[in-house]
Design a protein around this motif. Structure first.
Motif, PDB file in Angstrom:
ATOM      1  N   GLY A 245      -2.911   1.576   7.414  1.00 11.70           N
ATOM      2  CA  GLY A 245      -3.246   2.220   6.475  1.00 11.70           C
ATOM      3  C   GLY A 245      -3.272   3.737   6.403  1.00 11.70           C
ATOM      4  O   GLY A 245      -2.554   4.598   5.580  1.00 11.70           O
TER       5      GLY A 245
ATOM      6  N   LEU B 109      -7.476   1.790   0.352  1.00 13.61           N
ATOM      7  CA  LEU B 109      -7.436   0.536   0.960  1.00 13.61           C
ATOM      8  C   LEU B 109      -8.840   0.079   1.631  1.00 13.61           C
ATOM      9  O   LEU B 109      -9.515   1.087   2.258  1.00 13.61           O
ATOM     10  CB  LEU B 109      -6.576   0.562   2.149  1.00 13.61           C
ATOM     11  CG  LEU B 109      -6.631  -0.680   3.245  1.00 13.61           C
ATOM     12  CD1 LEU B 109      -6.289  -1.928   2.411  1.00 13.61           C
ATOM     13  CD2 LEU B 109      -5.719  -0.212   4.637  1.00 13.61           C
TER      14      LEU B 109
ATOM     15  N   LEU C 249       0.779  -1.191   0.018  1.00 16.76           N
ATOM     16  CA  LEU C 249      -0.115   0.020   0.089  1.00 16.76           C
ATOM     17  C   LEU C 249       0.857   1.157  -0.234  1.00 16.76           C
ATOM     18  O   LEU C 249       1.897   1.333   0.694  1.00 16.76           O
ATOM     19  CB  LEU C 249      -0.863  -0.168   1.302  1.00 16.76           C
ATOM     20  CG  LEU C 249      -1.941   1.134   1.460  1.00 16.76           C
ATOM     21  CD1 LEU C 249      -2.878   0.963   0.384  1.00 16.76           C
ATOM     22  CD2 LEU C 249      -2.425   1.221   2.713  1.00 16.76           C
TER      23      LEU C 249
END
Length: 347
Positions: free
Chosen positions: A185, A169, A163
């Motif tokens: 995230g 996400l 990521l």
């Protein structure tokens, strides 16, 4: 030692005094100061894990102080504050030599392959390869919360999902794994869609960095809702629950060339889910599993904690005693609690 154990799968656990463990030549005995209660422990108690031999002491995410050291241990000593990934490696197989202890060919897991941390003491073999020194400022409760759900989410999002800041996400399931993934995230600068069936868990997800929350009971099609929220689909999507529906939704809500990471366990009747393979092929989707995290990878995660980008202590829901765990363990399939429950009293 005082410990929680069960003699038959699915039967009520018991508290008893069991023999204190001794270290192997390459191992240590750890005095457990805090240990997390995880749904993986529930799977084990139900008999879904073939590694477990009865009678059994569960518990696999913990932190404590080394109380005894084997003669061949070089990097650790009595009194060291330590934690450990829930998957430990032998240190000498091909996977361990390549740095992938999380998929060691002869891996061992406290609470599964041998007695675990729902006890005053637990053993870890090959200590030099598997233990992690705790930062001085970190509490045992916080360190215990890292061992399974948080570290697994870190590897899933950072290493497997790759990521990047600015990407979308999607996280399906806002239990301990999902909330950890959301925090990680957000720490990476991503935009996040959190999906769950409980509004209180979605509210917590929002506090931890979710950009958008979706109650799957309130939308006609979860995947369409995610695509609408993200402008075409998530770049990375994580099934943090482990159910055929969430697995399929996670793959289906990806944008083209997106990455799905399966973290939630899919055992027993859920072990062979249907997946939208036509979409996987046509959109060149990537599908990854994620199974724990190596001890040497803790450095990057701990660095983000030290700088304040990650605050895993916020994921701790409540503190309970070992006796409380007798009823809490069988109830893990109800998904009623928000955050991670930590056992830090062995009464």
């Amino acid at each position: 030692m005082r410990a929680l154990f069960y003699e038959r799968f699915g039967e009520a656990p018991k508290i008893a005094s069991l023999p204190d463990p001794e270290p192997t030549p390459g191992g240590v005995v750890i005095s457990v100061k805090a240990t997390g209660l995880c749904r993986s422990d529930w799977h084990g108690w139900m008999g879904h894990d073939s590694d477990i031999n009865l009678p059994h002491v569960p518990g696999h995410e913990f932190a404590g102080v080394i109380s005894a050291v084997g003669k061949n241990v070089m990097r650790f000593k009595v009194g060291d504050r330590v934690t450990v990934p829930f998957v430990s490696g032998c240190g000498h197989c091909q996977e361990c030599r390549s740095g992938n202890q999380q998929v060691c060919e002869t891996q061992f897991q406290p609470g599964f392959t041998h007695w675990g941390s729902f006890a005053e003491y637990v053993t870890i073999d090959y200590a030099d390869q598997n233990l992690v020194h705790m930062p001085d400022e970190m509490s045992f409760d916080t360190a215990a919360s890292l061992g399974c759900r948080f570290a697994t989410s870190f590897r899933a999002v950072v290493d497997q999902g790759r990521l990047k800041g600015g990407e979308w996400l999607a996280v399906h399931g806002c239990g301990g794994v999902g909330l950890s993934a959301i925090m990680i995230g957000a720490g990476l600068g991503a935009q996040i869609v959190a999906i769950d069936i409980a509004d209180d868990k979605l509210a917590l997800a929002k506090e931890l960095g979710a950009t958008v929350t979706i109650n799957s009971r309130n939308v006609a099609d979860v995947t369409e809702a995610v695509r609408d929220a993200t402008g075409g689909g998530a770049h990375v999507s994580v099934d943090a629950l482990g159910h055929p529906q969430t697995c399929c939704n996670s793959i289906s809500n990806l944008r083209r060339r997106g990455r799905h990471v399966q973290v939630g366990l899919m055992l027993a009747d859920h072990s062979m889910p249907q997946i939208p393979m036509a979409r996987v092929i046509a959109h060149e989707l990537e599908i990854y599993g994620s199974h724990g995290m190596q001890a040497w990878r803790y450095d990057d995660m701990l660095a983000m904690i030290r700088t304040g980008k990650l605050s895993p202590q916020k994921l701790i829901g409540k503190h309970i005693s070992l006796t409380d765990a007798v009823t809490a363990l069988p109830a893990m399939d109800s998904f009623k609690d928000s955050g991670i429950s930590i056992i830090n009293r062995f009464e």
